[in-house]
Write an enzyme that holds these catalytic residues in place. Structure first.
Site, mmCIF file in Angstrom:
data_model
loop_
_atom_site.group_PDB
_atom_site.id
_atom_site.type_symbol
_atom_site.label_atom_id
_atom_site.label_comp_id
_atom_site.label_asym_id
_atom_site.label_seq_id
_atom_site.Cartn_x
_atom_site.Cartn_y
_atom_site.Cartn_z
ATOM 1 N N PRO A 1 0.829 -1.211 0.000
ATOM 2 C CG PRO A 1 -0.743 -1.571 1.677
ATOM 3 C CD PRO A 1 0.549 -2.097 1.133
ATOM 4 N N GLY B 1 3.243 4.384 5.255
ATOM 5 C CA GLY B 1 4.341 4.111 6.184
ATOM 6 C C GLY B 1 4.917 2.713 6.035
ATOM 7 C CG LEU B 2 2.864 -0.520 5.258
ATOM 8 C CD1 LEU B 2 1.856 -1.504 4.688
ATOM 9 C CD2 LEU B 2 3.375 -1.044 6.601
ATOM 10 N N GLY B 3 6.799 1.790 3.422
ATOM 11 C CA GLY B 3 8.040 1.845 2.652
ATOM 12 C C GLY B 3 7.912 1.449 1.187
ATOM 13 C CB SER B 4 5.146 1.541 -1.295
ATOM 14 O OG SER B 4 4.910 2.921 -1.376
ATOM 15 C CB ALA C 1 12.310 2.455 0.631
ATOM 16 C CB ALA C 2 9.826 -1.878 -1.261
ATOM 17 C CG ASP D 1 11.683 3.999 5.514
ATOM 18 O OD1 ASP D 1 11.760 3.821 6.739
ATOM 19 O OD2 ASP D 1 10.698 4.511 4.954
HETATM 20 O O1 PMV Z 1 8.413 6.259 5.406
HETATM 21 P P1 PMV Z 1 7.718 6.244 6.712
HETATM 22 O O2 PMV Z 1 6.346 6.853 6.684
HETATM 23 O O3 PMV Z 1 7.791 4.918 7.397
HETATM 24 O O4 PMV Z 1 8.499 7.232 7.698
HETATM 25 C C1 PMV Z 1 9.843 7.074 7.917
HETATM 26 C C2 PMV Z 1 10.158 7.230 9.337
HETATM 27 C C3 PMV Z 1 10.565 8.601 9.820
HETATM 28 O O5 PMV Z 1 11.345 8.364 10.980
HETATM 29 C C4 PMV Z 1 9.341 9.412 10.194
HETATM 30 C C5 PMV Z 1 11.397 9.370 8.798
HETATM 31 C C6 PMV Z 1 12.780 8.793 8.544
HETATM 32 O O6 PMV Z 1 13.368 9.206 7.548
HETATM 33 O O7 PMV Z 1 13.267 7.977 9.327
#
Ligand code: PMV
Length: 315
Positions: free
Chosen positions: A98, A102-105, A107-108, A151
């Site tokens: 999703p 906040g699940l890192g889509s 970055a993945a 991430d």
């Molecule tokens: O990408 P997210 O929504 O999981 O957020 C990352 C986590 C934070 O600590 C808020 C930002 C970071 O760069 O570490």
């Protein structure tokens, strides 16, 4: 025709989000059931074609918008590999992670593409966990501004990771659980922008530095204690530390009424602890459960309005 495929998992932050941007330790875990994948294929007639079927998009690298994350990842690998001209390729990217929860889509997706393309160009050195993580970090800076680096690390290594942002080199320690962590992940349905929330926390920190430093230090202490509790398999303690972390995240103003409602519902239904995960102000919450409590916690979360519920076991 040669094809090369690579995948990368989603992730959750277990402890220490936001504080990690300010040098405090944090813990993140891969969520292997939901993933991004990239398939690189030699193709004719010319150029590099980028295809994202889930988004219904297909375009040429040469025509990509400035700031397009897929194009940026391709150019980054090209530059790192020192290839003057890429061969003719079709790069297909898919993901069932999703978006903006906040699940890192992001970055993945970047990690999968970087690994697949590096292997396809016969540069296994650029496909190592370390190289994939650092190239993915470059892409994260396009979306986020000031990402901590956690991430990209967790999606590249696909391991439970204890992370401290520091120079000259980040501290990255993968570690094992004394007992598996069974997590239920529930979506509040509210999309939020990591960049916006991280920027807002920064403004608040600048306005009230002492107070925010204290909050960040408390979160860092919790992450440190949580690592020990996780390694020793003390699940009740891990749950209690999640509750404590959530209190500080609320103080940071990164929770939201819908998020609080899910956290409370999970605990009322028998979770050992629950908290938001990632940037907050929406997105997903995580709840630590046991085999016995998992079904009831899922039901509690569904009745409290969770849009999507996933479960994972971190080992
Ligand atoms: O990408 P997210 O929504 O999981 O957020 C990352 C986590 C934070 O600590 C808020 C930002 C970071 O760069 O570490």
């Amino acid at each position: 025709m040669t094809t090369t495929q690579a995948t990368a998992p989603a992730k959750v932050i277990l402890f220490g989000e936001h504080a990690v941007v300010y040098g405090r330790p944090a813990i993140a875990a891969p969520v292997s059931q939901v993933r991004a994948s990239a398939l690189v294929a030699d193709s004719a007639p010319a150029g590099v074609r980028l295809v994202a079927p889930d988004l219904g998009e297909a375009y040429w690298l040469a025509d990509a918008d400035e700031g397009d994350p897929l194009a940026a990842a391709v150019r980054l690998v090209q530059e790192a590999a020192g290839v003057a001209q890429l061969p003719y390729l079709t790069i297909t990217v898919r993901s069932n992670i999703p978006i903006a929860g906040g699940l890192g889509s992001g970055a993945a997706t970047a990690a999968a593409l970087i690994r697949a393309l590096s292997l396809h160009l016969e540069r296994p050195d650029l496909a190592s966990n370390e190289a994939v993580s650092s190239l993915t970090y470059e892409i994260e800076t396009l979306h986020h501004g000031t990402p901590s680096g956690i991430d990209n690390t967790v999606v590249a290594y696909e391991r439970l990771v204890y992370f401290v942002r520091q120079s000259p080199e980040n501290r990255i320690e993968t570690f094992r659980t004394g007992q598996p962590l069974r997590l239920v992940i529930a979506d509040s349905g509210i999309r939020s922008s990591t960049r916006a929330v991280v920027g807002d926390v920064r403004r608040r920190w600048q306005a009230e530095p002492e107070r925010f430093e204290e909050i960040f230090t408390a979160c860092g202490r919790i992450a440190g204690a949580a690592r020990t509790a996780i390694e020793e398999g003390k699940l009740e303690e891990v749950g209690a530390l999640m509750q404590e972390n959530q209190v500080w995240l609320k103080q940071m103003t990164v929770s939201a009424p819908e998020v609080d409602r899910l956290v409370e519902a999970a605990v009322e239904a028998g979770a050992l602890g629950a908290k938001l995960s990632g940037a907050g102000r929406g997105g997903n919450i995580i709840a630590l459960v046991t085999e016995t409590s998992e079904a009831t916690v899922r039901e509690g979360l569904a009745s409290a309005g969770a849009r999507k519920i996933l479960a994972t076991v971190v080992r």
